[in-house]
Design a protein around this motif. Structure first.
Motif, PDB file in Angstrom:
ATOM      1  N   SER B  58       0.862  -1.177   0.000  1.00  0.00           N
ATOM      2  CA  SER B  58       0.000   0.000   0.000  1.00  0.00           C
ATOM      3  C   SER B  58       0.907   1.239   0.000  1.00  0.00           C
ATOM      4  N   PRO B  60       1.808   5.021   0.849  1.00  0.00           N
ATOM      5  CA  PRO B  60       1.382   6.083   1.759  1.00  0.00           C
ATOM      6  C   PRO B  60       0.951   7.333   0.985  1.00  0.00           C
ATOM      7  N   ARG B  61       0.072   8.100   1.622  1.00  0.00           N
ATOM      8  CA  ARG B  61      -0.492   9.297   1.014  1.00  0.00           C
ATOM      9  C   ARG B  61      -0.117  10.489   1.871  1.00  0.00           C
ATOM     10  N   VAL B  62       0.127  11.613   1.216  1.00  0.00           N
ATOM     11  CA  VAL B  62       0.405  12.833   1.938  1.00  0.00           C
ATOM     12  C   VAL B  62      -0.784  13.760   1.711  1.00  0.00           C
ATOM     13  N   LEU B  63      -1.185  14.505   2.750  1.00  0.00           N
ATOM     14  CA  LEU B  63      -2.319  15.421   2.600  1.00  0.00           C
ATOM     15  C   LEU B  63      -1.856  16.857   2.329  1.00  0.00           C
ATOM     16  N   MET B  64      -0.610  17.173   2.705  1.00  0.00           N
ATOM     17  CA  MET B  64      -0.027  18.480   2.407  1.00  0.00           C
ATOM     18  C   MET B  64       1.256  18.214   1.615  1.00  0.00           C
ATOM     19  N   GLY B  68       4.955  17.872   3.122  1.00  0.00           N
ATOM     20  CA  GLY B  68       4.933  16.413   3.025  1.00  0.00           C
ATOM     21  C   GLY B  68       6.033  15.837   2.154  1.00  0.00           C
ATOM     22  N   PHE B  72       9.321  13.577   3.289  1.00  0.00           N
ATOM     23  CA  PHE B  72       9.321  12.152   2.946  1.00  0.00           C
ATOM     24  C   PHE B  72      10.559  11.733   2.170  1.00  0.00           C
ATOM     25  N   LEU B 225       5.043   7.617  -2.737  1.00  0.00           N
ATOM     26  CA  LEU B 225       4.133   8.530  -2.054  1.00  0.00           C
ATOM     27  C   LEU B 225       3.090   8.974  -3.064  1.00  0.00           C
ATOM     28  N   LYS B 226       1.816   9.026  -2.626  1.00  0.00           N
ATOM     29  CA  LYS B 226       0.789   9.432  -3.599  1.00  0.00           C
ATOM     30  C   LYS B 226       0.058  10.685  -3.157  1.00  0.00           C
TER      31      LYS B 226
END
Lengths: 366, 366
Positions: B58, B60-64, B68, B72, B225-226
């Protein structure tokens, strides 16, 4: 009546029921409350001294007035305004005490109830009844809302037998409340179950005034049904998305579903649906953005409340809230006309911590 | 390598790991797949013959994006388009087979992969690798979306060691894919982690085209990272609220949260935020209203799909879907140019039943 019959359970269930209660004290008085419904006994039921104060039952909700109302009721129903405050039962157990929905004795509400309601006269005439009242107004430690109320006032919406929970017939209850000068929720009359038009009119009027909704009731007071306005769904979403990680997702989802069915029943055309959709989107996004920005700016996030009263009443309330595990931050504390007025925040640590995590560039696995 | 080392677990954990797999067969071939992540082993990991096909991790996702991305990554990153289709691993285990995200062998995807990709040549050169591909396009049994694709096509976005899951470095992977003529996701170049401006430009462009988002990757292919667009959040909400009782509340909530942070990072002013809010509200309410009306009208509700292929390929797919417990209703079944084209609905019984309950005037306790 023996304890099992009082609770309405089998004698062998009694020990399980007893152990579901949480012990508490109020000024040296020991009592126990049922924090969640157990074996058919309502949440908020209280054991105190040698008696019982029955929890207020949860009221079923209908999502489609038509055919929901005629399906639910088989005779005339009374319509009253449903108020957005907090639900309290007031019973005389040695002295008049105010119990919150979960069954805790609230010292602050107890004081206000005694000041504003003629409890001595009522309980002298009806010692085994409890008053069920919504406490509404802007100066409110639990659920602040604007009404034509300066600070905080009760509205008596039900009178029930304290131990069995059996309600009084609607007209008798309203007459008694009037006799004792108890303020009551607005009355929208008695209608037949098929008279959807009158019910919709009440909803439309309340919605336009930003009010919560209605409670419909069979004339014997035994069958209750509720329905809420778009205005209150939006207010709920605004509160929830201001603290998105503190509210349950079930809370959010249920409001959205209510809006879906209400749109199908109430909205005249696609333009009305689009307008409703825009209101919904604003109620979700804008409070969330505001809170993210507040965390970014290092501000305290949480629910803001104002309370007013004597020094001891306000002091006691703040202790009562902290005893429930809430983190309280006082933002203003002043005196006016011999009273203490405190503005405080119930700090939302979960929302703050999660938002800080993402603002710092943290990731999430989804 | 022994089995415990292959899985990366202790020998004493091996029996727990083994029992977490579900047995299945594909044309007489026995295999077992891991339906949910277990002891650090990715969901979708497959045991087949004497080998392992590792699950796709899976991402990971960044919201900012800021901070971010620089938090990362500690070196240059490649940006590629994230496509909205379904994720498949293609490995050569006796023959080339296509495994869906959960680890099931999909007969339909296996055929299309063999038709459209030169698998014999690739696996002759790289027998122990697996191709990770997103299958996109409108004629899609899982996740239909419009792309510049007539029916259904793979886009190879990763090449990994089949047993260890170790990825190939990005440039090597893209060169190999090109050599074998494998279609790939769009390429947005290599940037430094501090170059947020370029990343935002890619997002803004993809958003304007209604595309899903980007995957960022360290050059060795190991750190992924998505980040996704508003367009895809809205599409997700539209799909979910068209079948509100079938989607998890976590699914809905996560999309709303992504929008909150994206508004804070991308929106220039309050007007832009309000526009975003309106789009969000429409994505929630309008599909829900449409579905309630469809249930009212007695129509079948569910996800609609179209698939195309040889008689046997389409027949095999429908059996494969029904074997997974889905209720399928065929709405159209025709032939064109020697192929069978089937339009079908994955029937959503839960959404239909709940909506019917409320339309019939049913109540809810909340």
């Amino acid at each position: 009546m023996d304890e099992a019959s009082l609770f309405g359970v089998e004698p062998e269930e009694l020990s399980a029921v007893r152990s579901a209660f949480t012990e508490a004290t109020y000024r040296g008085l020991e009592y126990a409350y049922l924090g969640s419904p157990t074996r058919g006994i309502e949440r908020g039921t209280v054991r105190i001294a040698d008696t019982l104060v029955r929890g207020y039952p949860s009221t079923p909700r209908v999502l489609m007035l038509d055919p929901g109302v005629p399906t639910f009721f088989d005779g005339p129903l009374a319509i009253e305004e449903k108020l957005n405050g907090y639900n309290v039962r007031i019973a005389h157990v040695g002295e008049p005490l105010a119990f919150t929905r979960s069954g805790r004795i609230c010292p602050y509400t107890t004081r206000i109830a005694r000041e504003q309601l003629n409890l001595q006269a009522f309980f002298a005439a009806h010692p085994d009844r409890m008053l069920c009242a919504e406490f509404v107004g802007p100066e409110n430690p639990y659920t602040p809302h604007e009404y034509d109320v300066d600070s905080l006032e009760p509205r008596v919406f039900d009178v029930r037998h304290r131990e069995t929970g059996r309600p009084m017939p609607v007209k008798q209850r309203r007459a008694i409340a009037e006799r004792f000068d108890f303020p009551q929720p607005d009355w929208f009359g008695v209608v037949d179950p098929g008279d959807i038009e009158s019910i919709r009119e009440a909803i439309t009027e309340l919605d336009a005034r930003g009010r919560e909704g209605i409670v419909m009731q069979s004339m014997d007071g035994r069958d209750l049904l509720k329905y809420t306005t778009a205005a209150t769904h939006r207010q709920d979403l605004e509160s929830a998305f201001a603290l998105p990680f503190d509210y349950g997702q079930e809370f959010l989802f249920s409001r959205l579903i209510r809006e879906g069915f209400q749109a199908v029943e109430f909205d005249a055309d696609e333009t009305a649906i689009r307008e409703r959709a825009h209101g919904l989107g604003e109620a979700i996004l804008e409070p969330m953005v505001e809170t993210i920005r507040a965390v970014e700016a290092g501000e305290t996030v949480g629910e803001r409340h104002t309370v007013r009263g004597s020094d001891s009443a306000v002091g006691e309330l703040l202790i009562h809230l902290e005893e429930q595990g809430l983190s309280i931050e006082i933002e203003a504390d002043r005196r006016q006309g011999g009273e203490r007025i405190v503005e405080f925040v119930k700090i939302s640590n979960t929302t703050r911590d999660k938002i800080e995590h993402f603002l710092a560039g943290g990731t999430i696995d989804q």
